[in-house]
Design a protein around this motif. Structure first.
Motif, mmCIF file in Angstrom:
data_model
loop_
_atom_site.group_PDB
_atom_site.id
_atom_site.type_symbol
_atom_site.label_atom_id
_atom_site.label_comp_id
_atom_site.label_asym_id
_atom_site.label_seq_id
_atom_site.Cartn_x
_atom_site.Cartn_y
_atom_site.Cartn_z
ATOM 1 N N GLY A 1 10.543 -4.664 7.822
ATOM 2 C CA GLY A 1 9.279 -5.218 7.369
ATOM 3 C C GLY A 1 8.632 -6.153 8.369
ATOM 4 O O GLY A 1 7.602 -6.763 8.077
ATOM 5 N N ASP A 2 9.195 -6.260 9.577
ATOM 6 C CA ASP A 2 8.620 -7.136 10.595
ATOM 7 C C ASP A 2 7.300 -6.582 11.123
ATOM 8 O O ASP A 2 6.487 -7.339 11.666
ATOM 9 N N VAL A 3 7.100 -5.279 11.012
ATOM 10 C CA VAL A 3 5.856 -4.634 11.414
ATOM 11 C C VAL A 3 5.368 -3.799 10.246
ATOM 12 O O VAL A 3 6.159 -3.165 9.538
ATOM 13 N N GLU A 4 4.059 -3.801 10.026
ATOM 14 C CA GLU A 4 3.498 -3.106 8.860
ATOM 15 C C GLU A 4 3.502 -1.581 9.009
ATOM 16 O O GLU A 4 3.929 -0.871 8.110
ATOM 17 N N PHE A 5 3.000 -1.094 10.142
ATOM 18 C CA PHE A 5 3.006 0.366 10.329
ATOM 19 C C PHE A 5 3.151 0.670 11.808
ATOM 20 O O PHE A 5 3.076 -0.225 12.654
ATOM 21 N N ALA A 6 3.393 1.954 12.136
ATOM 22 C CA ALA A 6 3.785 2.281 13.506
ATOM 23 C C ALA A 6 3.556 3.748 13.819
ATOM 24 O O ALA A 6 3.396 4.586 12.927
ATOM 25 N N TYR A 7 3.583 4.011 15.116
ATOM 26 C CA TYR A 7 3.624 5.393 15.604
ATOM 27 C C TYR A 7 5.073 5.864 15.622
ATOM 28 O O TYR A 7 5.975 5.122 16.010
ATOM 29 N N LEU B 1 -3.845 1.247 3.103
ATOM 30 C CA LEU B 1 -3.487 0.486 4.294
ATOM 31 C C LEU B 1 -4.736 -0.055 4.980
ATOM 32 O O LEU B 1 -4.775 -1.226 5.401
ATOM 33 N N ILE B 2 -5.767 0.762 5.099
ATOM 34 C CA ILE B 2 -7.005 0.315 5.742
ATOM 35 C C ILE B 2 -7.608 -0.867 4.980
ATOM 36 O O ILE B 2 -8.043 -1.865 5.582
ATOM 37 N N GLU B 3 -7.623 -0.789 3.663
ATOM 38 C CA GLU B 3 -8.140 -1.898 2.857
ATOM 39 C C GLU B 3 -7.294 -3.149 3.046
ATOM 40 O O GLU B 3 -7.809 -4.267 3.127
ATOM 41 N N TYR B 4 -5.983 -2.944 3.120
ATOM 42 C CA TYR B 4 -5.071 -4.076 3.352
ATOM 43 C C TYR B 4 -5.355 -4.710 4.705
ATOM 44 O O TYR B 4 -5.409 -5.951 4.835
ATOM 45 N N ALA B 5 -5.553 -3.873 5.746
ATOM 46 C CA ALA B 5 -5.800 -4.397 7.084
ATOM 47 C C ALA B 5 -7.130 -5.129 7.162
ATOM 48 O O ALA B 5 -7.257 -6.136 7.880
ATOM 49 N N LYS B 6 -8.113 -4.666 6.423
ATOM 50 C CA LYS B 6 -9.406 -5.362 6.409
ATOM 51 C C LYS B 6 -9.280 -6.741 5.764
ATOM 52 O O LYS B 6 -9.924 -7.700 6.192
ATOM 53 N N ALA B 7 -8.435 -6.826 4.748
ATOM 54 C CA ALA B 7 -8.238 -8.107 4.050
ATOM 55 C C ALA B 7 -7.258 -9.013 4.775
ATOM 56 O O ALA B 7 -7.195 -10.219 4.486
ATOM 57 N N ASN B 8 -6.507 -8.434 5.736
ATOM 58 C CA ASN B 8 -5.486 -9.207 6.447
ATOM 59 C C ASN B 8 -5.602 -8.975 7.956
ATOM 60 O O ASN B 8 -4.831 -8.207 8.545
ATOM 61 N N PRO B 9 -6.563 -9.624 8.609
ATOM 62 C CA PRO B 9 -6.718 -9.474 10.060
ATOM 63 C C PRO B 9 -5.414 -9.812 10.783
ATOM 64 O O PRO B 9 -4.709 -10.749 10.399
ATOM 65 N N TYR C 1 0.867 -1.183 0.000
ATOM 66 C CA TYR C 1 0.000 0.000 0.000
ATOM 67 C C TYR C 1 0.902 1.230 0.000
ATOM 68 O O TYR C 1 2.046 1.185 0.450
ATOM 69 N N SER C 2 0.367 2.349 -0.485
ATOM 70 C CA SER C 2 1.180 3.558 -0.573
ATOM 71 C C SER C 2 0.538 4.753 0.122
ATOM 72 O O SER C 2 1.145 5.818 0.185
ATOM 73 N N ASN C 3 -0.685 4.580 0.654
ATOM 74 C CA ASN C 3 -1.333 5.670 1.382
ATOM 75 C C ASN C 3 -2.243 5.086 2.461
ATOM 76 O O ASN C 3 -2.386 3.864 2.574
#
Length: 318
Positions: free
Chosen positions: A193-199, A141-149, A135-137
């Protein structure tokens, strides 16, 4: 005798008033202490040390930096709440410590426990990811997270944990929360790449030129200076303003004339090339000058906003 006694009392009272006035006019007459509630070497510490040097030149006294890390800046504020030296000790830190901190853990202070001298910098926190993701925005990312619990998110603070759980609830996504110990612990997980996104409280500024840590969303009230393409949470449809201010706070018993002198030194610092360079060019945060009353009002509004979110969520996660 009564008249003489009265005159003597009047003379003593007048002398005390003159002495008190002189003391106020001579502030500061001894070194001051800037307490920073974060460890040495972080962005707040780096910026604070330059700020202390500039302030000392304008105040005519040394400003000694003391690090009191712990509890997200809370250790320093708990000590300040008990301080009685009327302006000789002050805290330079993030407003999040005094707005969200008391809502997350028991403290001996709240947003009204201090006087605010001025705000000098706007925080630039963000939600970030790594390069070469699927994902690039934010929307992708939200769509990716919905498809990948179980999409992984690296948290650093109780505050960002609240934000991401609020967002997850709004979006109906299931995240795997990965605790980290600050930006130094988060960065390797994101870059590998061990974590998808972060604060990120500011670590991303070190990757502004390389593109290794793209910013998905601004956690400031406005778009980030170094990442202007990243939308704010309000722009993304979330009813929250998580923006942070770096601010100077003093004990509540500090006389107004002393606060005014500290504020003059801080305003001068915001115009000093050394402070501007370390803030805007090194840690990539905008320099501002916000008077104490404006800061206090803004922080009170944020507390109200956070309280509403916590109530909507049914409390904070342990």
């Amino acid at each position: 005798m009564k008249l003489q006694s009265f005159l003597k009392t009047a003379l003593v009272t007048g002398a005390l008033a003159i002495s008190t006035s002189a003391m106020a006019d001579n502030f500061p007459s001894k070194p001051l202490s800037m307490v920073i509630g974060w460890g040495a070497g972080g962005s707040t510490d780096i910026q604070g040390r330059v700020l202390a040097n500039v302030m000392s030149e304008h105040l005519g006294q040394p400003v000694n930096v003391i690090n009191r890390p712990g509890a997200g800046g809370g250790v320093a504020l708990q000590q300040l709440a008990n301080n009685r030296d009327e302006g000789y000790t002050f805290v330079f830190g993030t407003s999040m410590s005094v707005t969200f901190g008391p809502l997350a853990t028991p403290t001996n202070y709240d947003v009204d426990s201090f006087k605010y001298v001025a705000g000098v910098t706007l925080g630039q926190s963000a939600l970030v990811t790594g390069a070469n993701r699927a994902y690039s925005n934010w929307q992708e990312l939200i769509e990716y997270a919905k498809a990948n619990p179980g999409t992984s998110y690296a948290t650093q603070l109780a505050f960002d944990r609240m934000l991401i759980e609020y967002i997850a609830k709004q979006e109906g996504i299931d995240l795997r929360i990965v605790p980290t110990s600050g930006g130094a612990g988060m960065a390797p997980l994101i870059l590998s790449g061990d974590v998808e996104f972060a604060y990120s409280g500011g670590t991303h500024s070190g990757y502004a030129d390389t593109g290794e840590m793209p910013v998905l969303a601004s956690l400031a009230d406005d778009r980030l200076v170094a990442f202007p393409d990243a939308p704010t949470l309000r722009e993304l449809g979330y009813d929250i303003d998580p923006g942070d201010i770096r601010v100077v706070m003093v004990p509540k018993n500090t006389p107004e004339e002393r606060i005014a002198k500290l504020a003059e030194a801080l305003e001068a610092a915001t115009q000093d090339p050394r402070f501007i360079e370390i803030t805007e060019e090194r840690i990539l945060m905008p320099v501002v000058f916000m008077d104490g009353e404006t800061v206090h009002e803004d922080l009170r509004n944020k507390v109200t906003s956070y309280q509403a979110i916590i109530e909507e969520m049914g409390g904070l996660s342990e």
